[in-house]
Design an enzyme around this catalytic site. Structure first.
Site, PDB file in Angstrom:
ATOM      1  CB  SER A 124      -0.849  -0.031   1.324  1.00 34.80           C
ATOM      2  OG  SER A 124      -1.502   1.034   1.498  1.00 34.80           O
ATOM      3  CE1 TYR A 148      -3.863  -2.603   5.456  1.00 38.31           C
ATOM      4  CE2 TYR A 148      -3.494  -0.462   5.092  1.00 38.31           C
ATOM      5  CZ  TYR A 148      -3.791  -1.605   4.419  1.00 38.31           C
ATOM      6  OH  TYR A 148      -3.850  -1.908   3.390  1.00 38.31           O
ATOM      7  CE  LYS A 152      -1.599  -4.568   3.112  1.00 41.86           C
ATOM      8  NZ  LYS A 152      -1.625  -5.864   2.906  1.00 41.86           N
TER       9      LYS A 152
HETATM   10  P1  NAD Z   1     -11.007  -6.992   1.110  1.00 46.62           P
HETATM   11  O1  NAD Z   1     -11.021  -6.981   2.379  1.00 46.62           O
HETATM   12  O2  NAD Z   1     -11.965  -6.634   0.023  1.00 46.62           O
HETATM   13  O3  NAD Z   1     -10.211  -8.477   0.487  1.00 46.62           O
HETATM   14  C1  NAD Z   1      -9.437  -9.151   1.535  1.00 46.62           C
HETATM   15  C2  NAD Z   1      -9.861 -10.606   1.387  1.00 46.62           C
HETATM   16  O4  NAD Z   1      -8.893 -11.406   2.282  1.00 46.62           O
HETATM   17  C3  NAD Z   1     -11.343 -10.624   2.060  1.00 46.62           C
HETATM   18  O5  NAD Z   1     -12.020 -11.304   1.187  1.00 46.62           O
HETATM   19  C4  NAD Z   1     -11.021 -11.242   3.156  1.00 46.62           C
HETATM   20  O6  NAD Z   1     -12.271 -12.359   3.638  1.00 46.62           O
HETATM   21  C5  NAD Z   1      -9.744 -12.249   3.010  1.00 46.62           C
HETATM   22  N1  NAD Z   1      -9.099 -12.552   4.479  1.00 46.62           N
HETATM   23  C6  NAD Z   1      -8.781 -11.647   5.615  1.00 46.62           C
HETATM   24  N2  NAD Z   1      -8.215 -12.429   6.492  1.00 46.62           N
HETATM   25  C7  NAD Z   1      -7.905 -13.403   5.917  1.00 46.62           C
HETATM   26  C8  NAD Z   1      -7.321 -14.951   6.438  1.00 46.62           C
HETATM   27  N3  NAD Z   1      -6.885 -14.924   7.556  1.00 46.62           N
HETATM   28  N4  NAD Z   1      -7.482 -16.084   5.634  1.00 46.62           N
HETATM   29  C9  NAD Z   1      -8.275 -16.136   4.375  1.00 46.62           C
HETATM   30  N5  NAD Z   1      -8.770 -14.988   4.019  1.00 46.62           N
HETATM   31  C10 NAD Z   1      -8.643 -13.544   4.563  1.00 46.62           C
HETATM   32  O7  NAD Z   1      -9.986  -6.050   0.993  1.00 46.62           O
HETATM   33  P2  NAD Z   1      -9.151  -5.401  -0.774  1.00 46.62           P
HETATM   34  O8  NAD Z   1      -9.557  -3.992  -0.728  1.00 46.62           O
HETATM   35  O9  NAD Z   1      -9.609  -6.312  -1.747  1.00 46.62           O
HETATM   36  O10 NAD Z   1      -7.597  -5.500  -0.164  1.00 46.62           O
HETATM   37  C11 NAD Z   1      -6.863  -6.679  -0.895  1.00 46.62           C
HETATM   38  C12 NAD Z   1      -5.476  -6.226  -0.256  1.00 46.62           C
HETATM   39  O11 NAD Z   1      -4.922  -4.945  -0.713  1.00 46.62           O
HETATM   40  C13 NAD Z   1      -5.363  -6.291   1.203  1.00 46.62           C
HETATM   41  O12 NAD Z   1      -4.094  -6.806   1.748  1.00 46.62           O
HETATM   42  C14 NAD Z   1      -5.265  -4.947   1.462  1.00 46.62           C
HETATM   43  O13 NAD Z   1      -4.455  -4.667   2.862  1.00 46.62           O
HETATM   44  C15 NAD Z   1      -4.615  -4.151   0.354  1.00 46.62           C
HETATM   45  N6  NAD Z   1      -4.871  -2.882   0.066  1.00 46.62           N
HETATM   46  C16 NAD Z   1      -6.088  -2.339  -0.227  1.00 46.62           C
HETATM   47  C17 NAD Z   1      -6.186  -1.068  -0.535  1.00 46.62           C
HETATM   48  C18 NAD Z   1      -7.536  -0.609  -0.655  1.00 46.62           C
HETATM   49  O14 NAD Z   1      -8.034   0.535  -0.379  1.00 46.62           O
HETATM   50  N7  NAD Z   1      -8.596  -1.295  -1.026  1.00 46.62           N
HETATM   51  C19 NAD Z   1      -5.131  -0.211  -0.712  1.00 46.62           C
HETATM   52  C20 NAD Z   1      -3.900  -0.653  -0.543  1.00 46.62           C
HETATM   53  C21 NAD Z   1      -3.826  -2.192   0.086  1.00 46.62           C
HETATM   54  C1  UD1 Z   2      -6.662   5.522   3.804  1.00 42.52           C
HETATM   55  C2  UD1 Z   2      -5.953   5.005   4.829  1.00 42.52           C
HETATM   56  C3  UD1 Z   2      -4.566   4.512   4.256  1.00 42.52           C
HETATM   57  C4  UD1 Z   2      -5.075   3.227   3.203  1.00 42.52           C
HETATM   58  C5  UD1 Z   2      -6.023   3.711   2.279  1.00 42.52           C
HETATM   59  C6  UD1 Z   2      -6.854   2.748   1.338  1.00 42.52           C
HETATM   60  C7  UD1 Z   2      -6.166   6.601   6.787  1.00 42.52           C
HETATM   61  C8  UD1 Z   2      -5.510   7.597   7.524  1.00 42.52           C
HETATM   62  N1  UD1 Z   2      -5.462   6.186   5.774  1.00 42.52           N
HETATM   63  O1  UD1 Z   2      -5.899   6.313   2.963  1.00 42.52           O
HETATM   64  O2  UD1 Z   2      -3.754   3.963   5.052  1.00 42.52           O
HETATM   65  O3  UD1 Z   2      -4.095   2.607   2.544  1.00 42.52           O
HETATM   66  O4  UD1 Z   2      -7.258   4.519   2.981  1.00 42.52           O
HETATM   67  O5  UD1 Z   2      -7.667   1.919   2.063  1.00 42.52           O
HETATM   68  O6  UD1 Z   2      -7.123   6.102   6.953  1.00 42.52           O
HETATM   69  N2  UD1 Z   2     -11.705  12.226   3.510  1.00 42.52           N
HETATM   70  C9  UD1 Z   2     -12.952  12.995   3.727  1.00 42.52           C
HETATM   71  N3  UD1 Z   2     -14.241  12.621   4.372  1.00 42.52           N
HETATM   72  C10 UD1 Z   2     -14.285  11.205   4.368  1.00 42.52           C
HETATM   73  C11 UD1 Z   2     -13.386  10.239   4.155  1.00 42.52           C
HETATM   74  C12 UD1 Z   2     -12.165  10.811   3.714  1.00 42.52           C
HETATM   75  O7  UD1 Z   2     -12.774  14.258   3.445  1.00 42.52           O
HETATM   76  O8  UD1 Z   2     -15.378  10.855   5.210  1.00 42.52           O
HETATM   77  C13 UD1 Z   2     -10.817  12.630   2.681  1.00 42.52           C
HETATM   78  C14 UD1 Z   2      -9.433  12.352   3.428  1.00 42.52           C
HETATM   79  O9  UD1 Z   2      -9.120  13.139   4.404  1.00 42.52           O
HETATM   80  C15 UD1 Z   2      -8.727  12.206   2.243  1.00 42.52           C
HETATM   81  C16 UD1 Z   2      -9.347  11.569   1.236  1.00 42.52           C
HETATM   82  O10 UD1 Z   2     -10.588  12.042   1.390  1.00 42.52           O
HETATM   83  O11 UD1 Z   2      -7.984  13.373   1.962  1.00 42.52           O
HETATM   84  C17 UD1 Z   2      -9.131  10.115   0.984  1.00 42.52           C
HETATM   85  O12 UD1 Z   2      -9.536   9.370   2.054  1.00 42.52           O
HETATM   86  P1  UD1 Z   2      -9.645   8.069   2.192  1.00 42.52           P
HETATM   87  O13 UD1 Z   2     -10.404   7.365   1.261  1.00 42.52           O
HETATM   88  O14 UD1 Z   2      -9.912   7.476   3.788  1.00 42.52           O
HETATM   89  O15 UD1 Z   2      -8.068   7.300   1.789  1.00 42.52           O
HETATM   90  P2  UD1 Z   2      -6.768   7.848   2.435  1.00 42.52           P
HETATM   91  O16 UD1 Z   2      -6.827   8.724   3.564  1.00 42.52           O
HETATM   92  O17 UD1 Z   2      -5.751   8.389   1.222  1.00 42.52           O
END
Ligand code: NAD
Ligand code: UD1
Length: 332
Positions: A124, A148, A152
């Site tokens: 991430s 979290y 990572k």
């Molecule tokens: P998500 O929660 O939709 O998907 C993660 C999946 O992993 C889920 O289906 C959950 O049931 C499964 N899971 C969790 N723990 C488990 C375990 N112990 N055993 C088996 N399955 C398990 O999340 P996502 O948004 O699809 O994210 C996928 C990956 O990408 C995650 O590792 C997340 O940290 C990373 N990531 C996501 C974002 C985001 O904003 N969505 C941003 C950066 C990184």
């Molecule tokens: C957040 C997480 C980051 C994670 C990412 C993707 C935090 C501090 N960071 O990032 O670790 O990798 O999500 O899952 O939580 N905002 C509003 N109102 C809201 C929600 C968000 O104004 O109700 C603004 C935030 O201040 C930011 C932007 O929208 O400027 C994006 O926010 P968000 O979607 O939560 O993502 P990140 O903060 O970038």
């Protein structure tokens, strides 16, 4: 080539599975459904026209996990499974360290045992911490501000150490920026229960009338309109990035990090207005104090992914909002 997709029923995993199947890969999905539903499996089958093995299994269950490797000849793993809520990780750090770290170590031990040494890992942009200036480059110093993010960064470190010790591992560390959007079919996307923490799910709940008003966290940042700037990327672009990473794994030496973003920042107000345009709905908002831990600007330098993986994002913010609306308007 057969790819084990951990967390394959989740938001990014499900979109990537469709892309893998479309690209001719065989897949095996494992998920414990802690943050997803088994219903998504039939949608992946429907959209891809293909069937594949699915295991309901927890990464922490070493024997159950091992059975998947025994029953399938796995060539590579894409590792999405993990807990991902920043706020929850602050209140439940042990749960996060146990699930994300212990789970990953169990996966790596099994991979080593089975001589499967190709891995694509979901990292991430959170690993860039609060002390860098955007655009973020892969070689910048890394730090984190919550458990979290620390999971990572620790997993990235574990993978780098492993690749240093054992030269036959090939690992891509994909640092996602802010994934939004949904599959153009409108059949899968992200729709968290309760009050969302992230911007796009919150905007969608306001647009459909489930929440009254978006709080914009700060309008006094040093950005063009004063609201926070992020690099929003379509989940289908992310999915395509995983296929490129998988294709290039053989040429990777050790563990290589790649930013997956668009390289373009959008402010909170720009996202609100783009969503209003795509949906035809008014998104009520008010300005609220800054959210602790937020930075003014976070967007990627995408040149490494472009040059080395041959990947770049194609979808615009308008496309992302259109697909989010197409998905959410059909949800109950
Ligand atoms: P998500 O929660 O939709 O998907 C993660 C999946 O992993 C889920 O289906 C959950 O049931 C499964 N899971 C969790 N723990 C488990 C375990 N112990 N055993 C088996 N399955 C398990 O999340 P996502 O948004 O699809 O994210 C996928 C990956 O990408 C995650 O590792 C997340 O940290 C990373 N990531 C996501 C974002 C985001 O904003 N969505 C941003 C950066 C990184
Ligand atoms: C957040 C997480 C980051 C994670 C990412 C993707 C935090 C501090 N960071 O990032 O670790 O990798 O999500 O899952 O939580 N905002 C509003 N109102 C809201 C929600 C968000 O104004 O109700 C603004 C935030 O201040 C930011 C932007 O929208 O400027 C994006 O926010 P968000 O979607 O939560 O993502 P990140 O903060 O970038």
């Amino acid at each position: 080539m057969k790819v084990l997709v951990t967390g394959g029923a989740g938001y990014i995993g499900s979109h990537t599975c469709i892309e893998l199947l479309k690209s001719g890969y065989e897949i095996v999905i494992m998920d414990n459904y802690s943050n997803s539903s088994p219903d998504v499996i039939s949608v992946i089958e429907k959209l891809s026209g293909k069937a594949f093995p699915v295991y309901e299994c927890d990464m922490l269950d070493y024997d159950g996990f091992g059975k998947i490797f025994k029953e399938n000849k796995i060539d590579a793993v894409i590792h999405f499974a993990g807990l991902k809520a920043v706020g929850e990780s602050v209140s439940k750090p042990l749960e996060y360290y146990n699930n994300n770290l212990t789970g990953t170590i169990k996966l790596l031990r099994l991979m080593k045992h089975r001589n499967v040494k190709k891995l694509v890992f979901s990292s991430s942009a959170t690993v860039y911490g609060m002390n860098n200036t955007a655009p973020f480059r892969e070689d910048m110093p890394l730090s984190t501000t919550n458990p979290y993010g620390t999971t990572k960064l620790m997993i990235e470190t574990i993978l780098k150490d492993l690749c240093f010790a054992e030269k036959d591992w090939k690992v891509a560390l994909l640092r996602y920026f802010n994934p939004i959007g949904a599959h153009p079919s409108g059949l899968i996307g992200e729709n968290p229960n309760g009050i969302p923490n992230n911007l796009m799910p919150y905007i969608m709940k306001v647009a459909v009338g489930k929440l009254p008003c978006l709080s914009i966290y700060g309008d006094d940042y040093p950005t063009p309109d004063g609201t926070g700037v992020r690099d929003y990327i379509h989940v289908c672009d992310l999915a395509a990035g995983h296929i490129k990473a998988l294709e290039k794994l053989d040429r990777i030496q050790g563990a290589e990090a790649y930013n997956l973003g668009t390289g373009k920042g959008s402010s909170v107000l720009e996202v609100v207005h783009a969503f209003e345009k795509a949906s035809g709905k008014k998104v009520n908002y008010k300005i609220a104090p800054r959210r602790p831990g937020d930075i003014a600007e976070c967007y990627a330098d995408v040149s490494k992914a472009k040059t080395e993986l041959g990947w770049e994002a194609k979808y615009s913010l308008d496309d992302m909002c259109r697909d989010n609306w197409n998905f959410i308007k059909n949800q109950k």
